[in-house]
Enzyme design. Structure first.
Site, PDB file in Angstrom:
ATOM      1  N   GLU A 498      76.741  17.583  63.206  1.00 50.49           N
ATOM      2  CA  GLU A 498      78.089  16.966  62.404  1.00 50.49           C
ATOM      3  C   GLU A 498      77.925  15.544  62.555  1.00 50.49           C
ATOM      4  O   GLU A 498      78.683  14.749  63.054  1.00 50.49           O
ATOM      5  CB  GLU A 498      79.185  17.363  63.497  1.00 50.49           C
ATOM      6  CG  GLU A 498      79.622  18.926  63.289  1.00 50.49           C
ATOM      7  CD  GLU A 498      81.012  19.122  63.487  1.00 50.49           C
ATOM      8  OE1 GLU A 498      81.774  18.407  64.021  1.00 50.49           O
ATOM      9  OE2 GLU A 498      81.337  20.194  63.677  1.00 50.49           O
TER      10      GLU A 498
HETATM   11  C1  LIG Z   1      71.658  23.623  66.052  1.00 53.81           C
HETATM   12  C2  LIG Z   1      72.063  23.029  64.705  1.00 53.81           C
HETATM   13  C3  LIG Z   1      73.208  23.520  63.787  1.00 53.81           C
HETATM   14  C4  LIG Z   1      73.425  23.035  62.694  1.00 53.81           C
HETATM   15  N1  LIG Z   1      74.597  23.485  62.031  1.00 53.81           N
HETATM   16  C5  LIG Z   1      74.660  23.217  60.659  1.00 53.81           C
HETATM   17  C6  LIG Z   1      75.382  23.964  59.863  1.00 53.81           C
HETATM   18  O1  LIG Z   1      76.416  24.891  60.303  1.00 53.81           O
HETATM   19  N2  LIG Z   1      75.803  23.549  58.716  1.00 53.81           N
HETATM   20  C7  LIG Z   1      75.224  22.484  57.935  1.00 53.81           C
HETATM   21  O2  LIG Z   1      75.274  22.202  56.932  1.00 53.81           O
HETATM   22  N3  LIG Z   1      74.214  21.900  59.030  1.00 53.81           N
HETATM   23  C8  LIG Z   1      74.090  22.253  60.218  1.00 53.81           C
HETATM   24  N4  LIG Z   1      73.042  21.458  60.971  1.00 53.81           N
HETATM   25  C9  LIG Z   1      72.568  20.341  60.366  1.00 53.81           C
HETATM   26  C10 LIG Z   1      72.900  18.928  61.077  1.00 53.81           C
HETATM   27  O3  LIG Z   1      74.206  18.365  60.665  1.00 53.81           O
HETATM   28  C11 LIG Z   1      71.752  17.965  60.989  1.00 53.81           C
HETATM   29  O4  LIG Z   1      70.973  18.391  61.898  1.00 53.81           O
HETATM   30  C12 LIG Z   1      72.050  16.491  61.147  1.00 53.81           C
HETATM   31  O5  LIG Z   1      72.780  16.215  60.092  1.00 53.81           O
HETATM   32  C13 LIG Z   1      70.882  15.721  61.251  1.00 53.81           C
HETATM   33  O6  LIG Z   1      69.961  16.117  60.275  1.00 53.81           O
HETATM   34  P1  LIG Z   1      68.435  16.154  60.522  1.00 53.81           P
HETATM   35  O7  LIG Z   1      68.222  16.976  61.761  1.00 53.81           O
HETATM   36  O8  LIG Z   1      67.733  16.497  59.215  1.00 53.81           O
HETATM   37  O9  LIG Z   1      68.259  14.639  61.104  1.00 53.81           O
HETATM   38  P2  LIG Z   1      67.532  13.250  60.494  1.00 53.81           P
HETATM   39  O10 LIG Z   1      68.439  13.111  59.087  1.00 53.81           O
HETATM   40  O11 LIG Z   1      66.065  13.817  59.763  1.00 53.81           O
HETATM   41  O12 LIG Z   1      67.842  12.168  61.230  1.00 53.81           O
HETATM   42  C14 LIG Z   1      66.574  11.775  62.100  1.00 53.81           C
HETATM   43  C15 LIG Z   1      67.176  10.894  63.073  1.00 53.81           C
HETATM   44  O13 LIG Z   1      67.477   9.740  62.229  1.00 53.81           O
HETATM   45  C16 LIG Z   1      68.630   9.050  62.666  1.00 53.81           C
HETATM   46  N5  LIG Z   1      69.242   8.576  61.235  1.00 53.81           N
HETATM   47  C17 LIG Z   1      69.209   8.912  60.187  1.00 53.81           C
HETATM   48  N6  LIG Z   1      69.839   7.997  59.379  1.00 53.81           N
HETATM   49  C18 LIG Z   1      70.042   6.974  59.998  1.00 53.81           C
HETATM   50  C19 LIG Z   1      70.667   5.737  59.630  1.00 53.81           C
HETATM   51  N7  LIG Z   1      70.891   5.546  58.634  1.00 53.81           N
HETATM   52  N8  LIG Z   1      70.972   4.881  60.612  1.00 53.81           N
HETATM   53  C20 LIG Z   1      70.462   5.195  62.005  1.00 53.81           C
HETATM   54  N9  LIG Z   1      69.831   6.528  62.334  1.00 53.81           N
HETATM   55  C21 LIG Z   1      69.796   7.239  61.416  1.00 53.81           C
HETATM   56  C22 LIG Z   1      69.459  10.410  62.987  1.00 53.81           C
HETATM   57  O14 LIG Z   1      70.792   9.890  63.611  1.00 53.81           O
HETATM   58  C23 LIG Z   1      68.492  11.288  63.855  1.00 53.81           C
HETATM   59  O15 LIG Z   1      68.425  10.724  65.079  1.00 53.81           O
HETATM   60  C24 LIG Z   1      73.082  21.983  62.184  1.00 53.81           C
HETATM   61  C25 LIG Z   1      71.600  21.458  62.962  1.00 53.81           C
HETATM   62  C26 LIG Z   1      71.417  21.876  64.206  1.00 53.81           C
HETATM   63  C27 LIG Z   1      70.077  21.356  64.905  1.00 53.81           C
END
Ligand SMILES: Cc1cc2nc3c(=O)[nH]c(=O)nc-3n(C[C@H](O)[C@H](O)[C@H](O)COP(=O)(O)OP(=O)(O)OC[C@H]3O[C@@H](n4cnc5c(N)ncnc54)[C@H](O)[C@@H]3O)c2cc1C
Length: 820
Positions: A498
């Site tokens: 989220e």
């Molecule tokens: C267990 C689990 C359940 C989930 N459930 C759902 C679900 O039900 N439905 C759904 O749609 N999604 C779901 N998600 C997805 C979740 O919302 C994403 O994992 C989350 O949005 C982060 O995306 P990413 O993991 O690809 O990280 P990335 O986007 O690759 O980010 C990597 C890091 O970079 C940081 N970062 C990225 N952009 C910036 C910025 N501009 N400035 C500073 N820092 C930044 C992030 O904070 C993070 O620390 C789930 C994820 C997990 C792990």
């Protein structure tokens, strides 16, 4: 000499008027009155009146002011203001401004905060917590769920459906429970104390997802069809936004829905071909309906002239032919249902769009609007609930576990951890109560939801880390006896989902807050977008001069609070909390002042200076959380016994806000300006200190000794003293250890020997032998020994039990037999 006196008087009048934020006309009249008095005294001459007139007239005559002052500034403003993307605009437009607006005003209205009624449960909500929630906790065997089965057992799934756990947000007319946000929060808090899989499984359908989206935006037909089925658990929803290439930058999803004609149930209809690749989707493997976010395209112009319609949300059945769904991810050993969903060119009718075809392209707005509510509830509540249970369990464990002949919780180093655990748990509960009450009175606070999501999940991680340290090996060895290790493993999940935390802190809290909550910035921006130039100039003029007065006021207030240590600032209470209200008023002025300077210095560049944004957001967040602590203290009847927790939470919040401010100014992108600002807002260095060791000691005592403060800290959690509940067993063990200690002392005294506090069954025998214990007292010691061992012991396993693929063992045996 006399003229200097009168000029000084004019300046003081201006300062006072600015401090109290008097209107420009009133301020002008006050200055005129001072000058008139000077003229009567014979010290103020014509020249002073000419200067006064030259400044006051254009400022007070609106036409003059607009033409000669506002118009040129407006032209420049329009030139330098960066464009806002549609997704940014929608994020800013979503939700409401509440207490965050007061904090940004530099002058929070404490009466208004305390006038918000205390959050309460209805009789029906309380009965649900005492009945079905208690039962669900009882049914959740953590080891079975996490290790043996990697899922909730079928009877628990069925129980959750039957009791409508997935329908807390669904309106009663559709068969749901329609609980208040506060009640939802309490349910999730209690469940999260019993297990992360259980709390996540219940939390997700009640958060952002099909249920929430349908209720807000669904067509009547969609609502009538799906909501009753969701309420009874006949349909299990999931919501799929995240793609491999678009996580945090969810607006960049490559998934598409191409408008076309196709066949559906034997008829040709207008629909779309969906191609998508989603991952991390919670509940996907067991879902029956999928909320899907994709970008809608209309290359043939079947819907109109627009070819790229933008993000759209549709609801598709999980059994749709060609939908690849059912496989699972394995999130950090916390096996709640989560997995990928894929599809290629799957045709569905346009009616599958949530809200029907008219909502094509409205998906992002729908998501951010719902997120502003959902993010206030699920993750903050799970974090608060987990932390409350952890606080009590860690206190009990630290009191029971002895090393160096004393309870480990009596050691100063451990007290530091216990102080932090208790203080944070008190604060987290305060924040969830105040925030969910805000939702229940109609707020949709998007900035506050980001604050709650980030800070409460971070605090939960801190609480679990501290608790792990206090538990030592007991926390590390997984097995049915370990009640803390899974919380530690699962903490990063809450951090990531989220809106991942780094992004939330660095971009969202202040990024949206500065725009949404600042009393003038958005008005200026909207004025610049107004196409009616006369109206635009009028709006801009009003906002600009309001803004200038606001900025001067915050500068003067910041300076005044710095020089006086804010000792003269207002406070609704004159007791131990007075200095906290004053400290927060000071920080609020500082925040408002530094926001204006940062925006002035950095302009559009501020968006990219994430660490400036993060630190300003920290000041806002800590003042928000501090406000919640003081509100909780008042709402609970100003319980003096809770003061150590209040002091800790307030001192920690003020201290952290100040650290953020100092780091901001020490690293300010324009170093010289940073130095000057530091002289204004913290001329004498740090004003707020860390919570004192004495407080850690007092909180450690609260956590280790049954008392009302401890009960309030753990209120609403699953602590029933049942064999199946490790936390209930710990509570019982704590009581019994405390009751056994005087008996143990009696035996030691009679035997004239200091025995170690182990093998209490043998101490019981000794006491009977020496005639100093009754049979009943001996029984208590024997029972306590069993509980003590249950508390400190860990599990062990045969290798085979730990192997996921047991056939490997046979293969290995065969191989070694062959080799031999
Ligand atoms: C267990 C689990 C359940 C989930 N459930 C759902 C679900 O039900 N439905 C759904 O749609 N999604 C779901 N998600 C997805 C979740 O919302 C994403 O994992 C989350 O949005 C982060 O995306 P990413 O993991 O690809 O990280 P990335 O986007 O690759 O980010 C990597 C890091 O970079 C940081 N970062 C990225 N952009 C910036 C910025 N501009 N400035 C500073 N820092 C930044 C992030 O904070 C993070 O620390 C789930 C994820 C997990 C792990």
């Amino acid at each position: 000499m006399q003229i200097t006196f009168w000029l000084l008087l004019v300046l003081i009048t201006l300062g006072v008027a600015s401090y109290w934020r008097l209107k420009l006309t009133v301020t002008t009249l006050l200055v005129a009155a001072v000058l008139a008095a000077g003229t009567i005294a014979g010290h103020i001459g014509v020249l002073s009146w000419i200067v006064f007139g030259a400044l006051a007239l254009p400022l007070n005559i609106s036409n003059l002011r607009k033409t000669y002052m506002t118009a040129p500034i407006f032209r420049l403003y329009k030139k330098i203001m960066p464009e806002m993307s549609r997704t940014e605009q929608e994020a800013i437009d979503a939700g409401t401004v509440w207490w965050d607006g007061d904090i940004f005003s530099g002058k929070p209205d404490w009466e208004k905060l305390h006038a918000v009624p205390k959050a309460r449960l209805t009789a029906e909500e309380q009965a649900f917590l005492d009945g079905p929630v208690e039962e669900a906790c009882r049914m959740a065997d953590e080891w079975e769920i996490n290790h043996t089965r990697a899922d909730l057992p079928p009877q628990l799934w069925q129980f959750l459906k039957d009791e409508k756990f997935f329908a807390m947000i669904i309106k009663k007319e559709y068969g749901g429970l329609e609980f208040s946000a506060y009640a939802q929060s309490r349910v999730l808090q209690k469940l999260s104390g019993a297990g992360i899989v259980l709390a996540s499984t219940v939390g997700v359908p009640n958060s952002l997802g099909p249920g929430e989206l349908l209720q807000h935006y669904g067509t009547q037909e969609q609502k009538d069809h799906f909501l009753p089925r969701l309420a009874t658990g006949e349909e299990i929803p999931c919501f799929a936004l995240t793609s491999p290439e678009a996580g945090s930058d969810a607006g960049a999803i490559p998934d598409t829905g191409v408008v076309c004609k196709g066949e559906w149930e034997g008829k040709e209809v207008l629909g779309m071909k969906l191609t998508f690749n989603k991952r991390y989707i919670t509940l996907a493997p067991v879902a029956t309906i999928v909320g899907l976010a994709f970008k809608m395209q209309d290359p043939e112009g079947l819907l109109g002239s627009e070819k790229e319609l933008g993000i759209t949300c549709a609801l598709i059945p999980a059994d749709l032919e060609g939908l690849d769904i059912g496989r699972r991810h394995f999130p950090l050993n916390i096996p709640f249902q989560n997995g990928p969903i894929r599809g290629e060119n799957l045709f569905v009718p346009l009616d599958f769009i949530i809200g029907g075809p008219k909502m094509a392209g409205q998906g992002w707005r729908m998501l951010v609007e719902c997120l502003s509510v959902g993010r206030c509830i699920t993750l903050p509540s799970n974090s608060a609930g987990g932390s409350k249970t952890t606080a009590l369990a860690t206190g009990a464990y630290a009191r029971i576990r002895r090393q160096f002949k004393m309870p480990v919780g009596k050691m100063e180093g451990v007290e530091e951890m216990l102080g932090r655990i208790g203080g944070n748990a008190y604060l987290m509960d305060a924040v969830t109560s105040m925030t969910t009450k805000g939702l229940d009175i109609g707020q949709k606070p998007s900035v506050i939801s980001a604050i709650c999501k980030y800070h409460l999940t971070e605090k939960m991680r801190q609480v679990v880390n501290d608790s792990m340290d206090v538990h030592g090996g007991k926390g590390i060895i997984l097995g049915p006896k370990n009640y803390i290790g899974r919380g530690y493993q699962g903490a990063p999940i809450a951090i990531t989902v989220e809106g991942a935390n780094i992004l939330t802190r660095n971009m969202m809290i202040f990024g949206q807050g500065a725009m949404r909550c600042h009393p003038y910035v958005l008005k200026e921006l909207y004025a610049a977008q107004n196409t009616d130039s006369a109206e635009a100039l009028k709006e801009f003029d009003k906002a600009l001069f309001g803004h200038i007065g606001f900025a001067i006021s915050n500068f003067l207030r910041s300076l005044w609070f710095s020089l006086t240590g804010a000792k003269l600032a207002g406070s609704p209470f004159k007791d131990e909390t007075r200095r906290y209200y004053q400290g927060m008023e000071r920080l609020s002025s500082n925040l408002a002042f530094l926001t204006d300077i940062s925006m002035g210095v950095l302009g559009g560049e501020l968006k990219r200076r994430e660490r400036v944004s993060a630190r300003l957001g920290d000041i806002l967040s800590y003042v928000y959380m501090g406000s919640a602590v003081l509100k909780r203290y008042e709402d609970e009847g100003r319980q003096k016994a809770d003061l150590p927790l209040v002091h800790w939470a307030m001192q920690d919040s003020l201290y952290r806000a100040q650290v953020a401010m100092e780091e901001l100014l020490d690293n300010f992108p324009a170093p010289a300006i940073g130095k000057i600002l530091k002289l204004i807002v913290m001329p004498f260095g740090k004003n707020f200190g860390r919570p004192a060791d004495k407080l850690d000691h007092q909180i450690a005592n609260i956590l280790q000794t049954p008392c009302e403060s401890r009960d309030r800290l753990g209120q609403g959690q699953y602590l029933s003293r049942e064999e199946s509940n490790p936390f209930g067993r710990l509570e019982q063990a704590l009581d019994d250890v405390l009751a056994s200690e005087p008996l143990y002392d009696k035996v030691c005294k009679a035997a004239n020997e200091r025995f170690p506090f182990v093998q209490l069954d043998k101490i019981a025998d000794k006491g009977l032998e020496l005639g100093v214990l009754t049979e009943q007292e001996a029984d208590l010691l024997r029972r306590t020994e069993i509980q003590r061992l249950d508390t400190i012991n860990v599990d062990d396993f045969d290798t085979e039990e730990l192997m996921a693929d047991k056939s490997l063992l046979q293969k290995d045996k065969k191989k070694s037999a062959k080799a031999a």
